[in-house]
Design a protein around this motif. Structure first.
Motif, short mmCIF file in Angstrom:
data_model
loop_
_atom_site.label_atom_id
_atom_site.label_comp_id
_atom_site.label_asym_id
_atom_site.label_seq_id
_atom_site.Cartn_x
_atom_site.Cartn_y
_atom_site.Cartn_z
N LEU A 196 0.82 -1.22 0.00
CA LEU A 196 0.00 0.00 0.00
C LEU A 196 0.85 1.27 0.00
O LEU A 196 0.45 2.30 -0.54
N ALA A 197 2.01 1.21 0.67
CA ALA A 197 2.88 2.40 0.76
C ALA A 197 4.25 1.96 1.24
O ALA A 197 4.43 0.86 1.74
N THR A 198 5.23 2.86 1.08
CA THR A 198 6.58 2.57 1.56
C THR A 198 7.13 3.76 2.33
O THR A 198 6.60 4.87 2.26
N GLU A 199 8.18 3.49 3.11
CA GLU A 199 8.92 4.49 3.87
C GLU A 199 8.04 5.38 4.74
O GLU A 199 7.10 4.90 5.34
N LEU A 200 8.30 6.69 4.78
CA LEU A 200 7.57 7.56 5.70
C LEU A 200 6.07 7.55 5.42
O LEU A 200 5.26 7.59 6.36
N GLU A 201 5.69 7.44 4.16
CA GLU A 201 4.26 7.40 3.82
C GLU A 201 3.60 6.16 4.44
O GLU A 201 2.45 6.21 4.86
N ALA A 202 4.34 5.05 4.49
CA ALA A 202 3.82 3.82 5.09
C ALA A 202 3.57 4.02 6.58
O ALA A 202 2.56 3.57 7.14
N ILE A 203 4.49 4.72 7.25
CA ILE A 203 4.35 4.97 8.70
C ILE A 203 3.17 5.91 8.95
O ILE A 203 2.36 5.67 9.86
N LYS A 204 3.06 6.96 8.14
CA LYS A 204 1.93 7.89 8.29
C LYS A 204 0.60 7.17 8.08
O LYS A 204 -0.37 7.37 8.82
N GLU A 205 0.58 6.30 7.08
CA GLU A 205 -0.67 5.60 6.73
C GLU A 205 -1.07 4.63 7.84
O GLU A 205 -2.25 4.53 8.18
N ILE A 206 -0.08 3.91 8.41
CA ILE A 206 -0.45 2.95 9.47
C ILE A 206 -0.92 3.71 10.71
O ILE A 206 -1.79 3.26 11.43
N ALA A 207 -0.35 4.90 10.95
CA ALA A 207 -0.81 5.74 12.07
C ALA A 207 -2.26 6.15 11.85
O ALA A 207 -3.08 6.13 12.79
N ASN A 208 -2.61 6.50 10.61
CA ASN A 208 -4.01 6.83 10.30
C ASN A 208 -4.94 5.66 10.60
O ASN A 208 -6.05 5.84 11.11
N LYS A 209 -4.48 4.46 10.23
CA LYS A 209 -5.28 3.25 10.47
C LYS A 209 -5.51 3.05 11.97
O LYS A 209 -6.62 2.73 12.41
N ILE A 210 -4.45 3.24 12.76
CA ILE A 210 -4.56 3.08 14.23
C ILE A 210 -5.52 4.13 14.78
O ILE A 210 -6.40 3.83 15.60
N ASN A 211 -5.36 5.38 14.36
CA ASN A 211 -6.22 6.47 14.84
C ASN A 211 -7.70 6.24 14.49
O ASN A 211 -8.59 6.67 15.22
N SER A 212 -7.93 5.53 13.38
CA SER A 212 -9.32 5.30 12.97
C SER A 212 -9.89 3.98 13.50
O SER A 212 -10.96 3.55 13.08
N GLY A 213 -9.15 3.32 14.43
CA GLY A 213 -9.72 2.15 15.11
C GLY A 213 -9.37 0.81 14.50
O GLY A 213 -9.95 -0.21 14.87
N GLU A 214 -8.40 0.77 13.59
CA GLU A 214 -8.00 -0.51 12.99
C GLU A 214 -7.03 -1.26 13.92
O GLU A 214 -6.35 -0.66 14.76
N ILE A 215 -6.95 -2.58 13.71
CA ILE A 215 -5.98 -3.42 14.43
C ILE A 215 -4.88 -3.76 13.43
O ILE A 215 -5.16 -4.29 12.34
N VAL A 216 -3.64 -3.44 13.77
CA VAL A 216 -2.54 -3.61 12.83
C VAL A 216 -1.40 -4.41 13.48
O VAL A 216 -1.38 -4.61 14.70
N ALA A 217 -0.46 -4.83 12.65
CA ALA A 217 0.77 -5.46 13.16
C ALA A 217 1.95 -4.64 12.69
O ALA A 217 2.00 -4.19 11.54
N ILE A 218 2.90 -4.40 13.60
CA ILE A 218 4.11 -3.64 13.26
C ILE A 218 5.33 -4.43 13.72
O ILE A 218 5.38 -4.92 14.85
N LYS A 219 6.31 -4.53 12.84
CA LYS A 219 7.52 -5.27 13.17
C LYS A 219 8.37 -4.47 14.15
O LYS A 219 8.63 -3.28 13.95
N GLY A 220 8.75 -5.13 15.23
CA GLY A 220 9.64 -4.52 16.22
C GLY A 220 11.03 -5.08 16.08
O GLY A 220 11.41 -5.63 15.05
N MET A 221 11.82 -4.98 17.14
CA MET A 221 13.20 -5.42 17.07
C MET A 221 13.32 -6.94 17.05
O MET A 221 14.12 -7.51 16.32
N GLY A 222 12.47 -7.61 17.85
CA GLY A 222 12.60 -9.05 17.97
C GLY A 222 11.38 -9.82 17.51
O GLY A 222 11.30 -11.04 17.71
N GLY A 223 10.42 -9.14 16.91
CA GLY A 223 9.19 -9.79 16.46
C GLY A 223 8.11 -8.75 16.23
O GLY A 223 8.32 -7.55 16.44
N PHE A 224 6.94 -9.22 15.81
CA PHE A 224 5.83 -8.31 15.53
C PHE A 224 5.00 -8.02 16.78
O PHE A 224 4.86 -8.88 17.66
N HIS A 225 4.45 -6.80 16.84
CA HIS A 225 3.44 -6.42 17.84
C HIS A 225 2.07 -6.31 17.17
O HIS A 225 1.98 -5.85 16.02
#
Length: 739
Positions: A196-225
């Protein structure tokens, strides 16, 4: 003019140790070289004696922030008349023993870099340096060189290379060093695996999804949250439904300490730990009604942490609220490392996935800690702390592998004078968990060219780790579960003396084949004698009783009253059953049908939760203990009665008193006070140091009350702080018995 050869061992690779030595040598006008090998860091030093002394003093007193020096050996050598000081190529020997560094949270200098519009790493979500970033999770083997990590395929650009090769730069030989131009990239996917998006646009877009009540997964240092808005009731209810997690608390990540303080009450010590270089999840007291009730139903504590990667920090630039950030995994399985596995297993849970293309070689969960007696206590040993290394008092003549317990599994290794504890693996209740367990063993064997000559495991015949051990063509020693708890605390403090140990937990295989969990031992490093235990009672329906505290409470009632008397009682436990269910349970109790005997204090906690109507059915381990602790009132000084008869701790008198009390606070407070009295009472018979160990002592209120009383009585005591005192520390104890 003197010449010295110096060997430094410990966590001294991947932490900026060689550039630190280089700068220190130049400062003191010394010549020679520094390098890495499989054991640690080696230094050839030539110069004036006062300058060498200054060098050694500073090396010992002020090493790099992430370094942990275990030993420094110094010997005089022949002068070779070097005229400069250099960092030379790493060497490889046949005996690997350098300690792998844990992953570390982003440092302030890297935070400044990603916030500085004039820096070429502005808004780069995978920034790091020698003082922070991934270590354990990206390494395949030692020495810690880029070729041995998941960064091997990313060729550095000229700007990154210039820093990487400059010994005075903090990114000198920082193996994951990269930037937007040459490093791993961020990508946003939908659940159909479409970009759907890459780099900073991808981060902005996933933030929009979180703000609008979506459930998402984000890769952390040792696994996904799994991530969503921590203030959104509707979203959190949906997450609980999708994850089939009715009430187990979620951890919450806050933008910064100021935002965290709006939602939780924290002490100075708690703040210090939350902001430390490890940035663990820290259990603190929550403020009412600000976070969603669904974050931690029915309890007043919340696991809090702040951003520990640059990706998290950039993400919070676009978020409205704190976020739930819980490990992405299926129940009883380890944290998920890859996007494809996540979509396969949790495609029905998440709506979007934010990924990056730096592979996680070794999964590693978030560490969980709490503050007890104004000191750190590690409950889950993982990111930031693990692998954890301890030093043995003397070198051992064999290589030992310990396999821990079935729950909160960890492995431990011992070789030479090193004792190393793996990060948290999890519960070994699934095929995936066992695969992860075996993969972790292979990982640590690879780190150290380690081939065990002895395996130490539990005595439980049905533990998967025990079955695995007995299937290897290697000598096996089995150590009783609760004795291993005692030994893990002894290992942390290097104790080699007789102790009086209280080993209280939920379950463990006893020497008589019963389920132990309320044991008092006279113990030393080589042997133990059980001198007290809680009176056996039956677990009605076996494992089912662990999920249903009302069954445990009913069993204690059967031990105390007749069936007719029980049916007359107007208490929550009895009211939680139909009359014919109680009669059926009584038959099961009488005949011992699928009703094993236990002495577990953890199960007694369950019974108290039923008697006080806190819960009749629990949805996660430790729920009853958390709620009993929450109900404790320190204004209530009374306690229930008990008897010590021939080493048996009988609660019959307490049960008779409990059924007359119908107040939650009263029951929970008098129960905790009784446990404090039991420990003090038994302690009076022995003039020995006291050990408090096992999962029950994670109860902060109980532990602080007992330790305060022991101090008043001028008694010496120990409990694990750095090594988990729950089953996560069992493997350390198993090894200590053989060292």
């Amino acid at each position: 003019m003197d010449a010295l050869y110096i060997e430094v061992k410990g966590i001294v690779q991947g932490v900026g140790f060689r550039p630190f030595v280089y700068t220190l040598a130049l400062k003191n006008k010394l010549f020679g070289w520094v390098n890495n090998d499989d054991k640690g860091v080696n230094i050839h030093l030539e110069g004036n004696s006062p300058n060498i002394k200054n060098f050694l003093d500073e090396l010992k007193k002020n090493p790099p922030p992430l370094a942990k020096i275990d030993s420094i050996s110094v010997k005089n050598i022949k002068i070779k008349n070097y005229n400069s000081f250099e960092i030379i190529k790493s060497e490889t020997t046949s005996n690997k023993s350098t300690i792998i560094s844990p992953d570390m949270a982003i440092c302030q200098e890297c935070i400044d870099d990603i916030k500085n519009k004039n820096n070429f790493r502005y808004n780069y979500a995978l920034t790091n340096c020698t003082n922070c970033g991934p270590r354990y999770t990206i390494i395949k083997t030692v020495p810690y060189d880029r070729a041995n990590t998941s960064m091997a395929n990313f060729e550095m650009c000229d700007d990154c290379k210039k820093e990487y090769e400059n010994p005075t730069n903090r990114r000198y030989h920082a193996q994951p060093v990269s930037c937007q131009k040459c490093g791993p990239q961020i990508t946003l996917f939908d659940k159909q695996n479409q970009i759907l998006a890459t780099e900073l646009e991808a981060i902005k877009e996933i933030a929009n999804k979180i703000n609008s009540g979506e459930i998402v997964a984000i890769k952390g240092m040792g696994g996904f949250h799994l991530i969503c808005d921590a203030t959104n009731d509707k979203t959190l209810k949906e997450l609980r439904k999708r994850k089939n997690r009715p009430s187990k608390p979620f951890a919450v990540m806050f933008k910064d300490i100021e935002q965290l303080k709006e939602f939780a009450e924290i002490s100075i010590k708690e703040q210090e730990i939350i902001l430390s270089k490890e940035k663990p999840i820290t259990l603190v007291k929550s403020k009412k009604n600000l976070l969603s009730f669904e974050v931690a139903p029915h309890i007043d504590r919340v696991g809090c942490f702040v951003p520990y990667t640059p990706l998290h920090i950039i993400l919070f630039n676009y978020l409205d609220n704190p976020i739930v950030a819980t490990s992405a995994n299926l129940s009883d399985e380890p944290i998920i490392r890859s996007k494809d596995e996540l979509l396969k297993k949790l495609g029905n849970v998440v709506d979007f996935v934010l990924d990056f293309d730096r592979e996680i070689i070794n999964a590693c969960d978030d560490s969980v800690v709490q503050v007890v007696n104004d000191e750190l206590m590690v409950l889950r040993d993982a990111r930031g702390y693990a692998p954890t290394s301890l030093k043995l008092d003397k070198k051992i003549d064999k290589k030992i592998l310990a396999l821990g317990a079935n729950q909160k599994s960890t492995i431990a290794l011992a070789f030479e004078d090193n004792l190393i504890l793996s990060p948290h693996i999890g519960d070994l209740n699934s095929l995936t968990s066992m695969e992860y367990f075996q993969r972790t063993i292979k990982t640590f064997e690879s780190f150290y060219d380690f081939r065990p000559e002895l395996i130490v495991c539990d005595k439980h015949p049905n533990y998967e780790s025990v079955k695995w051990a007995l299937n290897q063509d290697i000598k096996v020693v089995q150590i009783q579960h609760h004795y291993a708890h005692v030994l893990s605390t002894m290992a942390e403090y290097k104790l080699d003396e007789e102790v009086l140990a209280f080993s209280f937990d939920g379950t463990g295989y006893g020497d008589d084949g019963n389920i132990w969990g309320g044991e008092v031992f006279l113990a030393n490093k080589r042997s133990y004698k059980r001198v007290n235990h809680f009176k056996y009672f039956r677990l009605l329906g076996g494992e089912k009783s662990i999920k249903e505290p009302k069954r445990v409470a009913l069993s204690l009632l059967f031990d105390t009253f007749s069936l007719e008397e029980i049916l007359e009682l107007k208490i929550p436990t009895v009211e939680a059953f139909l009359e014919n269910e109680i009669k059926l349970m009584h038959t099961i109790w009488q005949k011992g049908l699928n009703a094993p005997l236990t002495s577990s204090l953890g199960r007694v906690f369950d019974a108290i939760a039923s008697f006080s109507n806190i819960v009749q059915t629990q949805s996660y381990e430790g729920e009853t203990g958390l709620q009993i602790e929450m109900a404790y009132n320190n204004e209530i000084k009374e306690s229930y009665s008990y008897e010590l008869i021939d080493g048996i701790i009988s609660l019959e008198k307490a049960i008779k008193q409990i059924v007359k009390d119908n107040n939650k606070e009263l029951i929970c407070s008098k129960f905790i006070n009784m446990l404090v009295e039991i420990v003090l009472d038994i302690s009076k018979s022995y003039n020995l140091p006291i050990i408090l160990t096992g999962g029950v002592f994670q109860n902060r209120t109980l532990l602080e009350l007992i330790t305060k009383k022991l101090e008043e009585n001028k008694r010496k005591y120990y409990y694990s702080k750095r090594v988990p005192l729950n089953d996560g520390g069992i493997s350390i104890g198993q090894i200590y018995s053989q060292s």
